[in-house]
Design a protein around this motif. Structure first.
Motif, PDB file in Angstrom:
ATOM      1  N   SER A  62     -43.345   2.925  21.061  1.00  0.00           N
ATOM      2  CA  SER A  62     -42.896   4.316  20.838  1.00  0.00           C
ATOM      3  C   SER A  62     -43.559   4.964  19.626  1.00  0.00           C
ATOM      4  CB  SER A  62     -41.373   4.374  20.704  1.00  0.00           C
ATOM      5  OG  SER A  62     -40.909   3.583  19.638  1.00  0.00           O
ATOM      6  N   GLY A  63     -44.308   4.190  18.835  1.00  0.00           N
ATOM      7  CA  GLY A  63     -45.091   4.781  17.753  1.00  0.00           C
ATOM      8  C   GLY A  63     -44.479   4.722  16.381  1.00  0.00           C
ATOM      9  N   LYS A  64     -43.570   3.783  16.148  1.00  0.00           N
ATOM     10  CA  LYS A  64     -42.874   3.712  14.867  1.00  0.00           C
ATOM     11  C   LYS A  64     -43.824   3.417  13.709  1.00  0.00           C
ATOM     12  CE  LYS A  64     -40.063   0.589  16.521  1.00  0.00           C
ATOM     13  NZ  LYS A  64     -40.457   0.668  17.949  1.00  0.00           N
ATOM     14  N   ASP A  65     -44.693   2.424  13.882  1.00  0.00           N
ATOM     15  CA  ASP A  65     -45.586   2.014  12.792  1.00  0.00           C
ATOM     16  C   ASP A  65     -46.518   3.143  12.364  1.00  0.00           C
ATOM     17  OD1 ASP A  65     -44.465  -0.492  12.817  1.00  0.00           O
ATOM     18  OD2 ASP A  65     -46.030  -1.390  14.050  1.00  0.00           O
ATOM     19  N   SER A  66     -47.184   3.764  13.321  1.00  0.00           N
ATOM     20  CA  SER A  66     -48.129   4.829  12.980  1.00  0.00           C
ATOM     21  C   SER A  66     -47.407   6.056  12.441  1.00  0.00           C
ATOM     22  CB  SER A  66     -48.973   5.206  14.202  1.00  0.00           C
ATOM     23  OG  SER A  66     -48.164   5.693  15.263  1.00  0.00           O
ATOM     24  N   LEU A  67     -46.196   6.285  12.903  1.00  0.00           N
ATOM     25  CA  LEU A  67     -45.415   7.408  12.384  1.00  0.00           C
ATOM     26  C   LEU A  67     -45.122   7.212  10.900  1.00  0.00           C
ATOM     27  CD1 LEU A  67     -42.432   9.228  14.030  1.00  0.00           C
ATOM     28  CD2 LEU A  67     -42.188   8.322  11.719  1.00  0.00           C
ATOM     29  N   ILE A  68     -44.696   6.020  10.539  1.00  0.00           N
ATOM     30  CA  ILE A  68     -44.408   5.728   9.129  1.00  0.00           C
ATOM     31  C   ILE A  68     -45.659   5.938   8.283  1.00  0.00           C
ATOM     32  CG2 ILE A  68     -43.770   3.911   7.497  1.00  0.00           C
ATOM     33  CD1 ILE A  68     -42.065   2.693   9.795  1.00  0.00           C
ATOM     34  N   ARG A  69     -46.776   5.441   8.775  1.00  0.00           N
ATOM     35  CA  ARG A  69     -48.035   5.569   8.031  1.00  0.00           C
ATOM     36  C   ARG A  69     -48.420   7.025   7.820  1.00  0.00           C
ATOM     37  NH1 ARG A  69     -51.456   3.535  11.697  1.00  0.00           N
ATOM     38  NH2 ARG A  69     -52.089   5.617  12.385  1.00  0.00           N
ATOM     39  N   GLU A  70     -48.356   7.829   8.861  1.00  0.00           N
ATOM     40  CA  GLU A  70     -48.839   9.207   8.777  1.00  0.00           C
ATOM     41  C   GLU A  70     -47.875  10.124   8.029  1.00  0.00           C
ATOM     42  OE1 GLU A  70     -51.863  10.195   9.620  1.00  0.00           O
ATOM     43  OE2 GLU A  70     -52.254   8.095  10.122  1.00  0.00           O
ATOM     44  N   VAL A  71     -46.587   9.930   8.205  1.00  0.00           N
ATOM     45  CA  VAL A  71     -45.604  10.812   7.562  1.00  0.00           C
ATOM     46  C   VAL A  71     -45.534  10.569   6.064  1.00  0.00           C
ATOM     47  CG1 VAL A  71     -43.146  11.385   7.397  1.00  0.00           C
ATOM     48  CG2 VAL A  71     -44.225  11.159   9.646  1.00  0.00           C
ATOM     49  N   PHE A  72     -45.638   9.311   5.640  1.00  0.00           N
ATOM     50  CA  PHE A  72     -45.383   8.985   4.233  1.00  0.00           C
ATOM     51  C   PHE A  72     -46.628   8.596   3.444  1.00  0.00           C
ATOM     52  CE2 PHE A  72     -41.409   8.152   6.538  1.00  0.00           C
ATOM     53  CZ  PHE A  72     -40.564   9.007   5.845  1.00  0.00           C
ATOM     54  N   LYS A  73     -47.821   8.808   4.006  1.00  0.00           N
ATOM     55  CA  LYS A  73     -49.016   8.349   3.308  1.00  0.00           C
ATOM     56  C   LYS A  73     -49.298   9.117   2.024  1.00  0.00           C
ATOM     57  CE  LYS A  73     -52.286  10.984   6.201  1.00  0.00           C
ATOM     58  NZ  LYS A  73     -53.394  10.823   7.182  1.00  0.00           N
ATOM     59  N   ASN A  74     -48.743  10.294   1.852  1.00  0.00           N
ATOM     60  CA  ASN A  74     -48.954  11.060   0.625  1.00  0.00           C
ATOM     61  C   ASN A  74     -47.854  10.840  -0.411  1.00  0.00           C
ATOM     62  OD1 ASN A  74     -51.416  12.438   1.203  1.00  0.00           O
ATOM     63  ND2 ASN A  74     -50.306  13.758   2.614  1.00  0.00           N
ATOM     64  N   VAL A  75     -46.817  10.114  -0.032  1.00  0.00           N
ATOM     65  CA  VAL A  75     -45.706   9.871  -0.947  1.00  0.00           C
ATOM     66  C   VAL A  75     -46.057   8.704  -1.867  1.00  0.00           C
ATOM     67  CG1 VAL A  75     -43.251   9.273  -1.135  1.00  0.00           C
ATOM     68  CG2 VAL A  75     -44.051  10.754   0.727  1.00  0.00           C
ATOM     69  N   ASN A  76     -45.743   8.841  -3.141  1.00  0.00           N
ATOM     70  CA  ASN A  76     -46.015   7.793  -4.117  1.00  0.00           C
ATOM     71  C   ASN A  76     -45.452   6.454  -3.618  1.00  0.00           C
ATOM     72  OD1 ASN A  76     -45.959   6.090  -6.483  1.00  0.00           O
ATOM     73  ND2 ASN A  76     -46.200   7.942  -7.704  1.00  0.00           N
ATOM     74  N   ALA A  77     -46.267   5.425  -3.672  1.00  0.00           N
ATOM     75  CA  ALA A  77     -45.868   4.122  -3.146  1.00  0.00           C
ATOM     76  C   ALA A  77     -44.587   3.594  -3.785  1.00  0.00           C
ATOM     77  CB  ALA A  77     -47.002   3.115  -3.342  1.00  0.00           C
ATOM     78  N   ARG A  78     -44.330   3.967  -5.035  1.00  0.00           N
ATOM     79  CA  ARG A  78     -43.128   3.472  -5.719  1.00  0.00           C
ATOM     80  C   ARG A  78     -41.865   4.089  -5.116  1.00  0.00           C
ATOM     81  NH1 ARG A  78     -43.492   7.254 -11.174  1.00  0.00           N
ATOM     82  NH2 ARG A  78     -42.829   9.157 -10.131  1.00  0.00           N
ATOM     83  N   GLY A  79     -42.036   5.198  -4.375  1.00  0.00           N
ATOM     84  CA  GLY A  79     -40.869   5.937  -3.889  1.00  0.00           C
ATOM     85  C   GLY A  79     -40.487   5.670  -2.454  1.00  0.00           C
ATOM     86  N   VAL A  80     -41.258   4.822  -1.742  1.00  0.00           N
ATOM     87  CA  VAL A  80     -40.963   4.532  -0.339  1.00  0.00           C
ATOM     88  C   VAL A  80     -40.949   3.029  -0.116  1.00  0.00           C
ATOM     89  CG1 VAL A  80     -41.695   4.818   2.063  1.00  0.00           C
ATOM     90  CG2 VAL A  80     -42.023   6.678   0.451  1.00  0.00           C
ATOM     91  N   GLU A  81     -39.898   2.544   0.520  1.00  0.00           N
ATOM     92  CA  GLU A  81     -39.790   1.127   0.854  1.00  0.00           C
ATOM     93  C   GLU A  81     -39.608   1.009   2.368  1.00  0.00           C
ATOM     94  OE1 GLU A  81     -36.356  -0.048  -1.318  1.00  0.00           O
ATOM     95  OE2 GLU A  81     -37.396  -0.141  -3.246  1.00  0.00           O
ATOM     96  N   VAL A  82     -40.447   0.221   3.011  1.00  0.00           N
ATOM     97  CA  VAL A  82     -40.380   0.047   4.462  1.00  0.00           C
ATOM     98  C   VAL A  82     -39.981  -1.384   4.784  1.00  0.00           C
ATOM     99  CG1 VAL A  82     -41.643   0.164   6.638  1.00  0.00           C
ATOM    100  CG2 VAL A  82     -42.175   1.796   4.800  1.00  0.00           C
ATOM    101  N   HIS A  83     -39.001  -1.516   5.652  1.00  0.00           N
ATOM    102  CA  HIS A  83     -38.557  -2.840   6.091  1.00  0.00           C
ATOM    103  C   HIS A  83     -38.603  -2.899   7.605  1.00  0.00           C
ATOM    104  CE1 HIS A  83     -37.074  -4.365   2.187  1.00  0.00           C
ATOM    105  NE2 HIS A  83     -36.781  -3.101   1.956  1.00  0.00           N
TER     106      HIS A  83
END
Length: 284
Positions: A62-83
């Motif tokens: 359904s595209g979960k992985d690529s969605l996470i990558r594209e939506v949050f790629k500009n957000v500071n890495a310290r501010g997003v946690e993916v599990h």
């Protein structure tokens, strides 16, 4: 874009929802929203009062992985946690079914993304009830004990869990990526046809595909029972990936805007010494 078109607020039928929507220039529009998400998350992080939990569910491909990558790629890495939650480990099975999700929650100021979520415990385990025996639950001795009442009780506990999170300062948004069976077929074939995508394919995907109708029934039931104002579900058409990403990003941004995050100011004593600090640095 209106999130009201996708938010589950009344009893729904998944068959009434389109799986495909196409928004012109979706990728270009997403870039702008992604930058805005980055800016507002920086302020959210600085304030340190709220966190956000984004829950993603959807059928395989359904595209979960690529969605996470594209939506949050500009957000500071310290501010997003993916599990990404897989089959429970031996340690996780020694705790209640929510434990491994609770310890993965985002801290204040951060956005947490659950790629597959605590809802697997009323979804995969409902389609494959035998998995529940691994949890070694008192009074669960046979498949007869794993009836609708069992899973609805779990949904009630999930509602309580999310209510607790919301009242503690976690903004909870849940997204079901609504993929059509035909589009899933196309994506599975793509994984087989493209050598560099082969690694994504699993024979188990075909076995799960045969259970499509059962999964749709379980999704519809959990959407209707667990979409609450404090933790709503959104049904996102997922056949067109750029549009799905844009819709989700827009909903997240609009929700974050409601909180009017403020950057903290320096303590009064430090604020009074700002000029002194500047002089010290300039005179080094």
């Amino acid at each position: 874009m209106s999130k009201g078109n996708y938010k589950v607020e009344n009893t729904i039928k998944l068959a009434d929802y389109n799986t495909k929507a196409v928004i012109d220039d979706a990728e270009k529009k997403l870039k702008k929203i992604s930058k805005k998400l980055s800016k507002i998350q920086d302020t959210m992080y600085a304030e340190g009062k709220y966190s956000m939990l984004i829950c993603l569910q959807g059928m395989d491909t359904s595209g979960k992985d690529s969605l996470i990558r594209e939506v949050f790629k500009n957000v500071n890495a310290r501010g997003v946690e993916v599990h990404s939650f897989k089959v429970p480990t031996e340690l996780e099975l020694k705790h209640d079914f929510l434990w491994r999700h609770y310890i993965a929650l985002p801290s204040k100021g951060k956005i947490g993304v659950f790629n597959r979520t605590h809802y697997e415990n009323v979804l995969v385990t409902r389609v494959h009830p035998g998995y529940v025996f691994g949890e070694n639950i008192p009074n669960v001795n046979s498949l007869d004990d794993l009836n609708d009442e069992f899973y609805h009780n779990r949904m009630d506990r999930i509602n309580d869990f999310e209510k607790h999170l919301a009242e503690s300062g976690t903004i909870v948004l849940k997204f079901f990526l609504n993929l059509s069976k035909d589009e899933q077929k196309n994506r599975l074939l793509r994984r087989l046809n493209l050598p560099h995508k082969n690694w994504k394919f699993s024979a188990g995907d075909l076995k799960e595909r045969k259970l499509w109708d059962k999964y749709q029934f379980c999704y519809e039931d959990l959407l209707n029972r667990t979409s609450k104002e404090i933790a709503p579900w959104f049904v996102i058409p997922a056949d067109d990936k750029p549009t799905a990403r844009l819709l989700l990003a827009d909903i997240v941004l609009e929700e974050l805007k409601k909180y009017n995050f403020k950057e903290p100011t320096l303590p009064a004593k430090a604020l009074a010494q700002v000029e002194e600090f500047k002089n010290q640095l300039n005179n080094e």
